[in-house]
Design a protein around this motif. Structure first.
Motif, PDB file in Angstrom:
ATOM      1  N   ASN A   1      88.687  89.071 -10.109  1.00  0.00           N
ATOM      2  CA  ASN A   1      88.213  89.610  -8.829  1.00  0.00           C
ATOM      3  C   ASN A   1      87.998  88.448  -7.858  1.00  0.00           C
ATOM      4  N   VAL A   2      89.096  87.731  -7.584  1.00  0.00           N
ATOM      5  CA  VAL A   2      89.017  86.471  -6.857  1.00  0.00           C
ATOM      6  C   VAL A   2      90.109  86.388  -5.797  1.00  0.00           C
ATOM      7  N   TYR A  17      90.441  99.441   6.623  1.00  0.00           N
ATOM      8  CA  TYR A  17      91.646  98.981   5.911  1.00  0.00           C
ATOM      9  C   TYR A  17      91.761  97.459   5.858  1.00  0.00           C
ATOM     10  N   GLN A  18      90.855  96.738   6.490  1.00  0.00           N
ATOM     11  CA  GLN A  18      90.860  95.276   6.420  1.00  0.00           C
ATOM     12  C   GLN A  18      89.838  94.838   5.384  1.00  0.00           C
ATOM     13  N   GLY A  19      90.300  94.210   4.341  1.00  0.00           N
ATOM     14  CA  GLY A  19      89.409  93.761   3.288  1.00  0.00           C
ATOM     15  C   GLY A  19      89.987  94.120   1.934  1.00  0.00           C
ATOM     16  N   GLY A  20      89.125  94.395   0.995  1.00  0.00           N
ATOM     17  CA  GLY A  20      89.563  94.720  -0.358  1.00  0.00           C
ATOM     18  C   GLY A  20      89.667  93.473  -1.208  1.00  0.00           C
ATOM     19  N   THR A  21      89.238  93.568  -2.467  1.00  0.00           N
ATOM     20  CA  THR A  21      89.340  92.436  -3.380  1.00  0.00           C
ATOM     21  C   THR A  21      90.541  92.567  -4.301  1.00  0.00           C
ATOM     22  N   ALA A  22      91.105  93.777  -4.407  1.00  0.00           N
ATOM     23  CA  ALA A  22      92.308  94.024  -5.202  1.00  0.00           C
ATOM     24  C   ALA A  22      92.898  95.343  -4.727  1.00  0.00           C
ATOM     25  N   SER A  23      94.145  95.610  -5.111  1.00  0.00           N
ATOM     26  CA  SER A  23      94.823  96.828  -4.658  1.00  0.00           C
ATOM     27  C   SER A  23      95.328  97.650  -5.827  1.00  0.00           C
ATOM     28  N   LEU A  24      95.534  98.943  -5.536  1.00  0.00           N
ATOM     29  CA  LEU A  24      96.131  99.858  -6.499  1.00  0.00           C
ATOM     30  C   LEU A  24      97.229 100.643  -5.796  1.00  0.00           C
ATOM     31  N   SER A  25      98.393 100.690  -6.412  1.00  0.00           N
ATOM     32  CA  SER A  25      99.532 101.434  -5.858  1.00  0.00           C
ATOM     33  C   SER A  25     100.057 102.359  -6.945  1.00  0.00           C
ATOM     34  N   ASN A  26     100.062 103.658  -6.671  1.00  0.00           N
ATOM     35  CA  ASN A  26     100.448 104.664  -7.658  1.00  0.00           C
ATOM     36  C   ASN A  26     101.718 105.375  -7.192  1.00  0.00           C
ATOM     37  N   GLN A  47      94.600  88.878  -1.291  1.00  0.00           N
ATOM     38  CA  GLN A  47      94.070  89.347  -2.561  1.00  0.00           C
ATOM     39  C   GLN A  47      94.740  88.632  -3.729  1.00  0.00           C
ATOM     40  N   GLY A  48      94.098  88.697  -4.885  1.00  0.00           N
ATOM     41  CA  GLY A  48      94.606  87.992  -6.056  1.00  0.00           C
ATOM     42  C   GLY A  48      95.396  88.852  -7.018  1.00  0.00           C
ATOM     43  N   MET A  49      95.324  90.206  -6.836  1.00  0.00           N
ATOM     44  CA  MET A  49      96.072  91.052  -7.771  1.00  0.00           C
ATOM     45  C   MET A  49      96.294  92.441  -7.182  1.00  0.00           C
ATOM     46  N   ILE A  50      97.274  93.141  -7.748  1.00  0.00           N
ATOM     47  CA  ILE A  50      97.528  94.540  -7.413  1.00  0.00           C
ATOM     48  C   ILE A  50      97.962  95.243  -8.688  1.00  0.00           C
ATOM     49  N   MET A  51      97.467  96.467  -8.896  1.00  0.00           N
ATOM     50  CA  MET A  51      97.804  97.270 -10.077  1.00  0.00           C
ATOM     51  C   MET A  51      98.835  98.327  -9.678  1.00  0.00           C
ATOM     52  N   ALA A  52      99.984  98.333 -10.348  1.00  0.00           N
ATOM     53  CA  ALA A  52     101.049  99.290 -10.086  1.00  0.00           C
ATOM     54  C   ALA A  52     101.036 100.351 -11.176  1.00  0.00           C
TER      55      ALA A  52
END
Length: 428
Positions: free
Chosen positions: A278-279, A341-350, A367-372
């Motif tokens: 979470n970085v 919509y500005q911000g977030g520490t990580a993303s999720l795309s489904n 951001q440092g990561m996104i979950m697909a």
């Protein structure tokens, strides 16, 4: 003295915009807070509010005009006591925008806004010591300069914290405003590939500001961020059973949970459990976040936007569901506010709803990561050393390898899988 109304920077990534529609005309009286125009930014179509009082003396940019640079004079306001007929149109072109820090997505963890370019004839734009742009009306800036006030020390009472006339009139004289740091030279843009139609019948569609921004930011992400991809297969039967039970209980309240709502919660809980993921990579330092704000990819007609479920790990799944439906609906209508919509520490795309089995998403900087997330489908699966049929989905995490080691990414994927396969932990 007349006031120059300039094209605002309505998002940190905005360098130019389209003046979609004027809601006032020459001769109209406006007050602070009145909606003057609709402006298409790189993220959405947003309303532009007046911050000063007066009469519209001139409109310098017609509605429908595209590519209006931030800081360009778009109208002139006659102040109290001035005859609008005697007011000359304000002049001045937008200066080249200063290089802004990489954002997040959009979008994103509280990115530092890019300084708004000032017109050549206007006083220098005030900048806070942290580098954040100070939002102040032209009249407030002039009064502050006359009184020797430091705008960074004044709390604004106008829309979005804008400093207005009353704020500086009530402030006490202090140190002179800090000098603005010189702007970094923008990196040269890659030459666009020349289009070739090869004689094939076709139509041309002009890119929206949002599509241009998506193209630029994702290209930068792929070129500059070293991606590492980690995939796990997740058995969903327990999560689907829990969803059915929760929906039965929540039906009287009119709440219907989606699988995505539970996955948002699972990702947030996993990020809190594995804080090393979470970085955010920030040059010579690493930003470590104490809560998980999950940006969720939403497809809209003009492109893609990522509204944020803030502190998703501590919210009830029903609250996440209600908030997500509201954000997605307003996203498709172009009515999200920047802070949504500005911000977030990580993303999720489904993309499971499209039947996509697995994909690797591009990280949404900074951001440092996104979950697909892929589709849940019936597959042969080993359960208790026996081959059975189970509902299984594939999830792939994309990680910024500058900030997140492979072992840490693997720990996050393991935690995410465990929350999905033993979902009672999501309601604990």
């Amino acid at each position: 003295m007349s006031i120059a109304i300039k094209m605002p920077a309505l998002s940190p990534t905005m360098e130019e915009g389209t003046l979609a529609k004027w809601l006032v005309k020459v001769g109209d009286q406006v007050s602070a807070g009145d909606i003057m125009a609709e402006i298409e930014t790189d993220k959405a179509t947003m309303e532009f509010e007046a911050v000063d009082e007066g009469v519209i003396a001139h409109i310098s940019v017609d509605e429908g005009t595209e590519g209006v640079k931030v800081g360009t004079v778009i109208a002139t306001l006659a102040e109290e006591g001035e005859d609008p007929a005697d007011v000359q149109p304000a002049s001045g072109e937008a200066s080249a925008p200063a290089a802004a820090p990489k954002e997040e997505a959009a979008p994103a963890p509280a990115p530092t806004p890019a300084p708004a370019p000032a017109a050549a004839s206007a006083p220098p734009q005030a900048v806070a010591p942290s580098g954040d742009r100070i939002i102040a009306s032209p009249l407030a800036k002039r009064i502050a300069a006359d009184k020797g006030l430091d705008l960074s020390a004044i709390k604004g009472s106008g829309p979005n914290g804008r400093i207005v006339k009353a704020d500086v009139e009530n402030a006490k004289p202090g140190a002179a405003a800090p000098a603005e740091a010189p702007a970094a030279a923008p990196a040269p843009a890659a030459a666009p590939v020349e289009a070739q139609d090869f004689g094939i019948p076709h139509e041309e569609e002009k890119l929206s500001n949002m599509r241009k921004t998506i193209a630029r930011r994702l290209s930068e992400s792929k070129q500059q961020v070293p991606h590492i991809y980690l995939t796990v297969d997740i058995r969903l039967d327990a999560l689907l059973k829990l969803r059915g039970e929760l929906n039965a209980a929540l039906e009287p309240q009119g709440v219907k949970l989606s699988v995505n709502d539970l996955l948002i919660k699972a990702l947030a809980k996993a990020l809190v459990a594995v804080p090393s993921c979470n970085v955010q990579f920030a040059g010579d330092k690493l930003l470590k976040f104490t809560r998980a704000d999950v940006s969720v990819a939403v497809s809209i007609p003009s492109g893609l936007i990522t509204p944020i479920i803030k502190d998703a790990g501590s919210k009830a799944i029903s609250a996440i569901s209600t908030e997500m439906k509201d954000l997605a609906g307003r996203a498709r209508e172009g009515k999200l506010q920047p802070e949504e919509y500005q911000g977030g520490t990580a993303s999720l795309s489904n993309m499971g709803m499209f039947g996509i089995k697995q994909f690797e998403a591009i990280i949404n900087p900074p951001q440092g990561m996104i979950m697909a997330i892929g589709a849940g489908e019936k597959r042969p699966y080993v359960v208790d050393d026996a081959l059975q049929i189970a509902t299984v989905m594939s999830a792939t995490g994309s990680f910024d390898h500058r900030a997140i080691d492979g072992a840490d990414g693997a720990a996050l994927m393991k935690a995410f899988k465990e929350y999905c396969e033993a979902p009672l932990g999501l309601v604990a």
